[in-house]
Design an enzyme around this catalytic site. Structure first.
Site, PDB file in Angstrom:
ATOM      1  N   LYS A 133      -5.875  70.563  68.115  1.00 47.98           N
ATOM      2  CA  LYS A 133      -6.149  71.317  69.354  1.00 47.98           C
ATOM      3  C   LYS A 133      -7.706  71.854  69.388  1.00 47.98           C
ATOM      4  O   LYS A 133      -8.053  72.656  70.418  1.00 47.98           O
ATOM      5  CB  LYS A 133      -5.079  72.226  69.985  1.00 47.98           C
ATOM      6  CG  LYS A 133      -3.524  71.614  69.743  1.00 47.98           C
ATOM      7  CD  LYS A 133      -2.474  72.448  70.245  1.00 47.98           C
ATOM      8  CE  LYS A 133      -1.074  72.044  69.965  1.00 47.98           C
ATOM      9  NZ  LYS A 133      -0.223  72.249  71.113  1.00 47.98           N
ATOM     10  N   LYS A 160      -2.192  72.387  63.795  1.00 49.59           N
ATOM     11  CA  LYS A 160      -2.598  72.428  65.435  1.00 49.59           C
ATOM     12  C   LYS A 160      -3.842  73.055  65.638  1.00 49.59           C
ATOM     13  O   LYS A 160      -4.370  72.706  66.640  1.00 49.59           O
ATOM     14  CB  LYS A 160      -1.589  73.881  66.084  1.00 49.59           C
ATOM     15  CG  LYS A 160      -0.060  73.167  65.896  1.00 49.59           C
ATOM     16  CD  LYS A 160       0.981  74.204  66.444  1.00 49.59           C
ATOM     17  CE  LYS A 160       2.435  73.481  66.375  1.00 49.59           C
ATOM     18  NZ  LYS A 160       3.490  74.713  66.435  1.00 49.59           N
ATOM     19  N   ASP A 177      -0.456  69.164  77.435  1.00 47.18           N
ATOM     20  CA  ASP A 177      -0.846  70.063  76.452  1.00 47.18           C
ATOM     21  C   ASP A 177      -2.177  70.823  76.758  1.00 47.18           C
ATOM     22  O   ASP A 177      -3.296  70.566  76.646  1.00 47.18           O
ATOM     23  CB  ASP A 177      -0.983  69.575  75.003  1.00 47.18           C
ATOM     24  CG  ASP A 177      -1.152  70.471  73.929  1.00 47.18           C
ATOM     25  OD1 ASP A 177      -1.812  71.537  74.245  1.00 47.18           O
ATOM     26  OD2 ASP A 177      -0.390  70.316  72.871  1.00 47.18           O
ATOM     27  N   ASN A 217      12.791  78.516  77.287  1.00 51.50           N
ATOM     28  CA  ASN A 217      12.897  78.766  75.846  1.00 51.50           C
ATOM     29  C   ASN A 217      12.848  80.521  75.744  1.00 51.50           C
ATOM     30  O   ASN A 217      12.945  81.070  76.894  1.00 51.50           O
ATOM     31  CB  ASN A 217      11.547  78.339  74.979  1.00 51.50           C
ATOM     32  CG  ASN A 217      10.400  79.074  75.661  1.00 51.50           C
ATOM     33  OD1 ASN A 217      10.302  80.262  75.649  1.00 51.50           O
ATOM     34  ND2 ASN A 217       9.582  77.987  76.180  1.00 51.50           N
TER      35      ASN A 217
HETATM   36  N1  CTP Z   1       0.728  74.826  74.183  1.00 52.75           N
HETATM   37  C1  CTP Z   1       0.083  74.304  75.480  1.00 52.75           C
HETATM   38  N2  CTP Z   1       0.534  73.229  76.090  1.00 52.75           N
HETATM   39  C2  CTP Z   1       1.570  72.795  75.596  1.00 52.75           C
HETATM   40  C3  CTP Z   1       2.527  73.090  74.657  1.00 52.75           C
HETATM   41  C4  CTP Z   1       1.718  74.044  73.757  1.00 52.75           C
HETATM   42  O1  CTP Z   1      -0.998  74.741  75.672  1.00 52.75           O
HETATM   43  N3  CTP Z   1       2.315  71.852  76.517  1.00 52.75           N
HETATM   44  C5  CTP Z   1       0.014  75.637  73.349  1.00 52.75           C
HETATM   45  C6  CTP Z   1       1.005  76.910  73.210  1.00 52.75           C
HETATM   46  O2  CTP Z   1       0.511  77.889  74.220  1.00 52.75           O
HETATM   47  C7  CTP Z   1       0.542  77.624  71.919  1.00 52.75           C
HETATM   48  C8  CTP Z   1       0.339  75.965  70.939  1.00 52.75           C
HETATM   49  O3  CTP Z   1      -0.043  75.258  71.971  1.00 52.75           O
HETATM   50  O4  CTP Z   1      -0.748  78.106  71.905  1.00 52.75           O
HETATM   51  C9  CTP Z   1       1.319  75.848  70.260  1.00 52.75           C
HETATM   52  O5  CTP Z   1       2.358  75.730  70.736  1.00 52.75           O
HETATM   53  P1  CTP Z   1       3.990  75.502  69.990  1.00 52.75           P
HETATM   54  O6  CTP Z   1       4.809  75.135  71.020  1.00 52.75           O
HETATM   55  O7  CTP Z   1       4.003  75.987  68.741  1.00 52.75           O
HETATM   56  O8  CTP Z   1       3.397  73.899  69.435  1.00 52.75           O
HETATM   57  P2  CTP Z   1       3.382  72.552  70.043  1.00 52.75           P
HETATM   58  O9  CTP Z   1       2.204  72.069  70.212  1.00 52.75           O
HETATM   59  O10 CTP Z   1       4.263  72.490  71.213  1.00 52.75           O
HETATM   60  O11 CTP Z   1       3.985  71.733  68.760  1.00 52.75           O
HETATM   61  P3  CTP Z   1       5.556  71.562  68.195  1.00 52.75           P
HETATM   62  O12 CTP Z   1       6.335  71.782  69.293  1.00 52.75           O
HETATM   63  O13 CTP Z   1       5.721  70.337  67.575  1.00 52.75           O
HETATM   64  O14 CTP Z   1       5.727  72.617  67.211  1.00 52.75           O
END
Ligand code: CTP
Length: 412
Positions: free
Chosen positions: A348, A344, A313, A217
């Site tokens: 979380k 979130k 996650d 990304n």
């Molecule tokens: N995060 C994580 N592990 C993952 C995905 C996300 O620890 N596999 C953490 C990121 O480091 C961040 C937070 O979760 O602190 C939110 O990440 P984000 O990409 O905004 O959200 P997602 O949980 O991936 O949800 P979505 O993609 O539906 O927005």
């Protein structure tokens, strides 16, 4: 009304082509309320005159010119380096030539500046500048490693670019404004994170598709690295678990390099027990290819589908196992920023989520600036206006400490 007392600092100027930038640095320091005592080596005086620096700092310049002095003056100057060492808070050396670094590293004291260095007990800021080959020489690398390991020593690495010697590469003295900003931060450093261990994640992850391709990304890691730098400057021990990025590791930060979400997960979970504060700024991939082929996938005329499995996650897992640690998540959104951050925050189990819109021009991914909303589990949402990520980093840390105080006040 009189302002605060000026802060006494020494500006040591070495003999390199970048010595001319010392004039601008001296001006910036004076503007930032420093009383500047300039010390020039004999070689520096070949590049820039003491008069320029004396005029800019409204102060005499120490040049170590014994031959111009009478007997009384020579006697007085014999102890001058001790006097200067005792009365100044910081020694900034810009440019710090390879020769000066070698002298400092080995404790040679053959002129005023190197003698002063040995007698100096305050903060030392070294700004090396030289030709790329000299910078890359093992002698310089060893000398710098020695100096960096000494207490109260700060190295501002050179920039890359066109050099006076006609080559391109690392070795250029950073802009005086950048050096002055770093000096300001060290002089006005708060030590409000002394004793904390902060685990920070930053950057993207890479999920391989085959031996030559990956899914990733746009995260540059700048926000997480800025927080790591700010936290280390404020006295924390900082463990930075980073995905692949192209930015230098901030001074004093322990770097753990990872690539995939699975590796980042393992690196974080191994260390989470050591941390009092966890900040998850990394943009972790949500999916990965479980069965990565050993060989490069070949092109055919057929449609190709990828089968993706969810990654662990990491944030949610820490949320489940955390004790009294403060857990901060990030939310990268393209719409409904605050609502998504609240969701979130709950799912979380975070203490706060830093939300940012990543589809705006000039902020978010890859930018030097950001504009965020701090969404705490308890209390009001605070919006931080667009600002450089390094400034926001301190504001985010201020809020984290606020959460800690709130908790203590409630006896939890
Ligand atoms: N995060 C994580 N592990 C993952 C995905 C996300 O620890 N596999 C953490 C990121 O480091 C961040 C937070 O979760 O602190 C939110 O990440 P984000 O990409 O905004 O959200 P997602 O949980 O991936 O949800 P979505 O993609 O539906 O927005």
């Amino acid at each position: 009304m009189t302002g605060p007392e000026p802060i006494p600092v020494v500006l040591g100027v070495g003999g390199g082509i970048a010595a001319y930038k010392a004039a601008e640095l001296a001006r910036a320091l004076v503007k930032d309320n420093c009383r500047v005592q300039t010390v020039m080596t004999a070689a520096a005086r070949e590049f820039i005159t003491p008069l320029t620096l004396a005029a800019l700092t409204s102060n005499k310049v120490i040049t170590d010119l014994f031959s111009d002095r009478g007997a009384d003056e020579i006697l007085a100057s014999a102890v001058e380096h001790i006097q200067v060492a005792r009365t100044h808070r910081m020694l900034i050396v810009a440019p710090a030539t390879a020769d000066l670094l070698a002298k400092f590293a080995h404790g040679l004291a053959g002129d005023f500046l190197s003698t002063l260095y040995l007698a100096f007990e305050g903060e030392v800021v070294l700004c090396p500048a030289m030709n790329s080959a000299m910078w890359a020489h093992p002698a310089t690398i060893e000398n710098l490693a020695k100096l960096a390991a000494r207490p109260r020593h700060h190295i501002i690495p050179p920039d890359s670019g066109d050099l006076a010697c006609g080559t391109t590469g690392p070795g250029r003295l950073p802009e005086p404004a950048a050096i002055a900003a770093k000096v300001h931060r060290i002089l006005h450093q708060r030590h409000d994170l002394d004793g904390e261990t902060i685990l920070i994640t930053a950057g993207p992850t890479r999920e391989p598709l085959d031996p030559v391709r990956f899914i990733s990304n746009r995260s540059s890691g700048k926000m997480g690295y800025a927080i790591a730098e700010a936290a280390a400057e404020r006295g924390a021990r900082v463990i930075l678990v980073s995905g692949p990025v192209h930015i230098p590791v901030p001074e004093g930060v322990e770097l753990v390099e990872t690539e995939t979400a699975a590796r980042m997960h393992d690196a974080v979970m191994e260390r989470v027990g050591q941390a009092s504060i966890i900040i998850k700024a990394a943009a972790v991939a949500d999916y990965y290819v479980a069965a990565v082929p050993n060989q490069k996938v070949k092109k055919t005329a057929m449609r190709l589908s990828l089968e993706l499995d969810p990654t662990p996650d990491i944030l949610a897992e820490i949320g489940r196992v955390k004790t009294d640690q403060i857990l901060i998540g990030f939310a990268a959104e393209t719409q409904n920023m605050v609502d998504e951050a609240r969701r979130k925050l709950k799912t979380k189990n975070c203490d706060m989520v830093v939300a940012n819109l990543v589809n705006q021009d000039g902020t978010g991914f890859e930018s030097d600036d950001n504009e965020v909303a701090l969404v705490p589990a308890e209390g009001d949402v605070v919006r931080l206006d667009r600002a450089p990520k390094r400034l926001l980093a301190d504001q985010i840390l201020d809020r984290v400490l606020g959460l800690r105080l709130q908790r203590h006040a409630r006896g939890r």
